[in-house]
Design a protein around this motif. Structure first.
Motif, PDB file in Angstrom:
ATOM      1  N   UNK A   1      -1.711   4.342 -16.487  1.00 36.40           N
ATOM      2  CA  UNK A   1      -0.828   4.581 -17.475  1.00 36.40           C
ATOM      3  C   UNK A   1       0.382   3.787 -17.058  1.00 36.40           C
ATOM      4  N   UNK A   2       0.262   3.136 -15.979  1.00 39.57           N
ATOM      5  CA  UNK A   2       1.336   2.298 -15.217  1.00 39.57           C
ATOM      6  C   UNK A   2       1.630   1.073 -16.108  1.00 39.57           C
ATOM      7  N   UNK A   3       0.699   0.449 -16.890  1.00 37.99           N
ATOM      8  CA  UNK A   3       0.780  -0.925 -17.799  1.00 37.99           C
ATOM      9  C   UNK A   3       0.740  -2.244 -16.999  1.00 37.99           C
ATOM     10  N   UNK A   4       0.406  -3.241 -17.528  1.00 38.79           N
ATOM     11  CA  UNK A   4       0.445  -4.711 -16.995  1.00 38.79           C
ATOM     12  C   UNK A   4       1.103  -5.533 -17.944  1.00 38.79           C
ATOM     13  N   UNK A   5       2.031  -6.244 -17.346  1.00 38.29           N
ATOM     14  CA  UNK A   5       2.909  -7.207 -18.226  1.00 38.29           C
ATOM     15  C   UNK A   5       3.187  -8.280 -17.430  1.00 38.29           C
ATOM     16  N   UNK A   6       2.337  -9.291 -18.016  1.00 35.66           N
ATOM     17  CA  UNK A   6       2.895 -10.828 -17.600  1.00 35.66           C
ATOM     18  C   UNK A   6       4.243 -11.206 -17.514  1.00 35.66           C
ATOM     19  N   UNK A   7       4.673 -11.742 -16.602  1.00 36.70           N
ATOM     20  CA  UNK A   7       6.019 -12.335 -16.519  1.00 36.70           C
ATOM     21  C   UNK A   7       6.144 -13.861 -16.557  1.00 36.70           C
TER      22      UNK A   7
ATOM     23  N   UNK B   1       0.818  -0.993  -0.022  1.00 31.27           N
ATOM     24  CA  UNK B   1       0.005   0.026  -0.082  1.00 31.27           C
ATOM     25  C   UNK B   1       0.925   1.383   0.137  1.00 31.27           C
ATOM     26  N   UNK B   2       1.824   1.071   0.626  1.00 27.88           N
ATOM     27  CA  UNK B   2       2.719   2.241   0.943  1.00 27.88           C
ATOM     28  C   UNK B   2       3.485   2.501  -0.635  1.00 27.88           C
ATOM     29  N   UNK B   3       3.775   1.544  -1.276  1.00 25.96           N
ATOM     30  CA  UNK B   3       4.521   1.763  -2.670  1.00 25.96           C
ATOM     31  C   UNK B   3       3.363   2.302  -3.572  1.00 25.96           C
ATOM     32  N   UNK B   4       2.107   1.672  -3.499  1.00 28.22           N
ATOM     33  CA  UNK B   4       1.363   2.397  -4.375  1.00 28.22           C
ATOM     34  C   UNK B   4       1.165   3.881  -4.247  1.00 28.22           C
ATOM     35  N   UNK B   5       1.045   4.099  -2.910  1.00 25.48           N
ATOM     36  CA  UNK B   5       0.766   5.558  -2.348  1.00 25.48           C
ATOM     37  C   UNK B   5       2.052   6.617  -3.075  1.00 25.48           C
ATOM     38  N   UNK B   6       3.111   5.910  -2.628  1.00 14.92           N
ATOM     39  CA  UNK B   6       4.425   6.843  -3.267  1.00 14.92           C
ATOM     40  C   UNK B   6       4.501   6.713  -4.802  1.00 14.92           C
ATOM     41  N   UNK B   7       4.240   5.684  -5.701  1.00 18.89           N
ATOM     42  CA  UNK B   7       4.467   5.508  -6.953  1.00 18.89           C
ATOM     43  C   UNK B   7       2.959   5.424  -7.491  1.00 18.89           C
TER      44      UNK B   7
ATOM     45  N   UNK C   1       3.838 -10.704 -12.558  1.00 14.46           N
ATOM     46  CA  UNK C   1       3.582  -9.694 -13.614  1.00 14.46           C
ATOM     47  C   UNK C   1       4.426  -8.298 -12.850  1.00 14.46           C
ATOM     48  N   UNK C   2       4.611  -7.270 -14.091  1.00 17.53           N
ATOM     49  CA  UNK C   2       5.158  -6.167 -13.857  1.00 17.53           C
ATOM     50  C   UNK C   2       4.183  -5.043 -13.881  1.00 17.53           C
ATOM     51  N   UNK C   3       4.450  -3.968 -12.906  1.00 17.44           N
ATOM     52  CA  UNK C   3       3.497  -2.608 -13.269  1.00 17.44           C
ATOM     53  C   UNK C   3       4.523  -1.504 -13.297  1.00 17.44           C
ATOM     54  N   UNK C   4       4.326  -0.563 -13.924  1.00 15.33           N
ATOM     55  CA  UNK C   4       5.020   0.608 -14.228  1.00 15.33           C
ATOM     56  C   UNK C   4       5.649   0.328 -15.706  1.00 15.33           C
TER      57      UNK C   4
END
Length: 762
Positions: free
Chosen positions: A671-677, A658-664, A690-693
């Motif tokens: 616009x952060x995208x979603x990419x399966x890894x 939650x802190x990471x979401x608030x900070x970033x 998966x990746x975000x950002x």
């Protein structure tokens, strides 16, 4: 001064159940305000409040509103509400308020509801007659209240103590929303959650009015709807809202952590245990929908038939014709697998609406005699808004609306509140918005779902537990392990069934549900188990019910459960079985939490579920939360302490994410995208990642799935993820792992999940 400004996108919510009772469970505005420092430290952006308006005396949930122009006195009144909002805002938190447009309470005495009192006094001539959906013809111009005959007003589901409102009337909307919209305009309320829009005559039109009325200089408010989508159903794309309250995400997240290989053996075990019970959910759902239509919702079905006969000019004395049309309505509504079709009178039906009704008609056609199939086609055309020759447009419009206002409660009462308690093959699947016949979700389907959410509803809510879920998230996480261990489960439940010398008095499905409940919620006290079983057997409506309870049967069931809980041999066996599940349940619990918190959408944490959530259906999931325990644990983790148990691990995952979401916020928003890894190596199927950002900066979610199978396969071995050639820091451990290849045996050595960030300084 605020540490975090109360502006910007929603990044995470925390649901609080307010309670205005005068007992030890009281939790009002002042008590909620005290949580501000803790919730800010946890990392949420919004405090998500249950209804705050004046409810009926003794209300434990707030959905039984009696005054729309007054903040609840029992919760503290306007001054306490303002102080609470100021406290939240002072800690950088915004307020998401739950509003209830669909209904008001019929309190005892009914005069406590002013508009209803006027309606009782003056009947159809009352200026408040436009407020409520009443069949005046049925009551001879008067309203018929519970206990005085069959209620002649549209109810919330089958609850006669809740009378539905006509929000399509501009004056009703204005009068019932004035206070809440004033709080929004004043800046005390920042976002809105709309309870049960499917009960409204025109959900789309309502949301347009609400969005327009609540918008500020910066544009529309964040508005969410408690819309339950089922199967392949989609939220209508023309609704003016940010999305739903997240039941669709709940089912997808839970499904991706279930082992599809367990479906066949668990189905066979269930059929054997129940002595030949249905092997599929479909016939159970159909019978339960019919039961609800013929019993609980009989007044609504009768009123719908009356409107249909008016449209088709069927004489009241033509009993045979009316019986035919009643049979058609019954089968068509029983065959619908969604809440409603969203046909708007006077507009061409959408493709989705046509598909919904045509698919239902195909199913209904197989259950109707050939002579009624032409009538079925006719009723479908009418439900889609196609006017018959010489028909009255007003009557047709009423039929279109009332058909949908009947299909929605039929779905809720027939499926969630009946069928879900009649077929317990895998109780963790019997969840609001879920489909018990959909056993597991393939990771590729999960990734496709997430991509669709990001594309269509990036600010929708995601959740794992709510005040309406049948069992909390970690009960489901534990039960999901049974899909990986069907043989030990089948053997255990066989032993437990043979425990009582005189046998079990429970119906077979209820007994199978009992053993799953003991395993999922263990350890559990007698009062909690008894409450759950009472609700389960009454909702099933097979041997007992809320309206016609069988006291002897219920006494026998509860006595059996009580004896089970005090038998040392049995409880030792159950405890040992649960202990065997726990290592795998831990993996599922942490995995589903991290995935829910990082997938597209805005994550909600239901009160208390930042630690292990093992509550059952309400009122169990509305019990007081020990916040001091949570404050102490978070402070110790923030002070550098290592997690000591699963509670600590879950709190660590929740707070750091939650802190990471608030900070970033940009990493996790539209616009952060979603990419399966996708993983490589011998245990690749046990990784969900998966990746975000975007670019070189971003977050990588890594979760373990199907942990028992992973253990049987010998562990991670050479399993890896190919990622960027940059360092990745694990926010849960502080470790730094160098890309481009991350070895799962190393990354997941401490916890079964990892939240990795790249391109960010220490």
């Amino acid at each position: 001064m605020s540490e975090h400004p109360a502006t910007g996108p929603a990044t995470g919510t925390y649901r609080i159940q307010l309670r205005g009772t005068s007992d030890s469970r009281h939790f009002g505005f002042a008590e909620a305000a005290e949580l501000a420092p803790y919730l800010a430290a946890l990392g949420v952006s919004h405090v998500y409040l249950s209804p705050v308006l004046q409810a009926a005396p003794g209300s434990t949930h707030g959905y039984d509103v009696i005054e729309h122009d007054r903040l609840s006195a029992e919760l503290g009144g306007p001054e306490a509400f303002r102080a609470m909002a100021a406290r939240f805002h002072g800690h950088g938190l915004r307020v998401l308020a739950d509003i209830v447009p669909n209904h008001m309470a019929v309190p005892d005495p009914p005069e406590l509801n002013g508009p209803l009192a006027a309606l009782i006094e003056d009947g159809a001539e009352s200026p408040y007659a436009r407020w409520f959906d009443v069949d005046w013809e049925e009551g001879g111009g008067r309203i018929v209240l519970p206990g005085r005959g069959e209620p002649n007003y549209r109810r919330f589901f089958d609850i006669s103590g809740l009378i539905c409102l006509s929000q399509e009337d501009p004056e009703v909307f204005r009068r019932t929303h004035a206070l809440m919209l004033g709080l929004v305009a004043e800046g005390l309320v920042d976002a809105l959650r709309v309870d049960h829009p499917d009960g409204l005559a025109d959900p789309r039109g309502y949301l347009e009015r609400l969005s327009d009325a609540s918008s500020g200089p910066d544009g529309p408010r964040w508005i969410l709807v408690e819309k339950i989508t089922t199967g392949g159903e989609r939220l209508p794309g023309d609704w003016r809202c940010a999305g739903t309250t997240g039941y669709d995400a709940l089912g997808m997240v839970g499904g991706v952590f279930a082992d599809p290989d367990g479906e066949r053996p668990l189905t066979e075990a269930y059929v054997a245990f129940t002595g030949g019970g249905p092997a599929s959910f479909d016939p159970v759902e159909y019978e339960a929908r019919r039961f609800a239509a013929e019993h609980a919702l009989r007044p609504e079905m009768s009123r719908l038939l009356k409107v249909l006969c008016r449209v088709l000019r069927v004489d009241a004395g033509d009993g045979a014709r009316r019986a035919d049309l009643q049979a058609v309505l019954l089968e068509l509504l029983a065959a619908m697998h969604v809440y409603r079709a969203y046909v708007v009178p006077g507009e061409p039906p959408t493709r989705q609406a046509v598909e919904v009704l045509e698919e239902a008609a195909e199913r209904a056609r197989t259950r109707l005699p050939a002579r009624l199939r032409r009538d079925l086609d006719l009723v479908v055309r009418l439900a889609l808004g196609h006017e018959p020759k010489g028909g009255d447009p007003g009557d047709l419009a009423e039929f279109v609306v009332r058909f949908q206002q009947t299909s929605a409660p039929l779905a809720a009462k027939g499926v969630e509140d009946t069928a879900f308690y009649r077929w317990s093959r895998m109780a963790s699947l019997n969840e609001v918005g879920g489909d018990p016949s959909r056993f597991a979700i393939d990771p590729e389907d999960f990734h496709a779902y997430c991509a669709g959410v990001l594309r269509d509803w990036p600010a929708t809510m995601t959740t794992l537990s709510t005040h309406d879920t049948k069992r909390q998230e970690d009960v489901r996480a534990r039960l999901a392990v049974l899909a990986e261990l069907p043989v030990p489960w089948t053997e255990a439940v066989g032993r437990w069934r043979a425990w009582a010398p005189k046998g079990s008095p429970l119906e077979p499905d209820l007994e199978y549900l009992l053993w799953q409940t003991l395993v999922g919620a263990w350890p559990i006290a007698e009062d909690r188990l008894g409450e759950f079983l009472t609700k389960a057997m009454r909702e099933a409506k097979t041997r007992t019910s809320w309206l016609d309870p069988d006291s002897e049967y219920e006494k026998a069931v509860l006595g059996y459960a009580r004896r089970a809980l005090v038998d040392e041999g049995l409880t030792a066996d159950v405890g040992a079985f649960v202990a065997m599940l726990e290592p795998y349940a831990r993996v599922n619990a942490l995995g589903q939490k991290l995935v829910q918190l990082t997938m597209p959408g805005v994550p909600d944490v239901y009160q208390g579920c930042e630690l292990t959530g093992l509550a059952l259906v309400d009122p169990d999931n509305r019990r007081p939360v020990d916040y001091e325990r949570r404050r102490e644990r978070l402070a110790r983790l923030d002070g550098g302490g290592e997690p000591r148990d699963l509670d600590d691990e879950k709190l660590l995952v929740t707070s750091r994410t939650l802190r990471l979401r608030r900070e970033r916020p940009g990493w996790f928003g539209e616009g952060g995208g979603y990419e399966p890894v996708r993983a490589g190596g011998e245990a690749a199927r046990h990784v969900l990642a998966f990746r975000r950002g975007g670019g070189e900066e971003g977050a990588l979610t890594v979760a373990t799935r199907l942990p028992a199978g992973l253990e049987r396969a010998g562990g991670w071995g050479d399993t890896y993820l190919e990622v960027g050639p940059v360092p990745w820091r694990n926010l849960l451990t502080g470790e730094v792992h160098q890309g481009p290849r991350l070895e799962m045996a190393v990354v997941l050595a401490v916890h079964p999940v990892a939240l990795l960030v790249s391109g960010v300084a220490e």
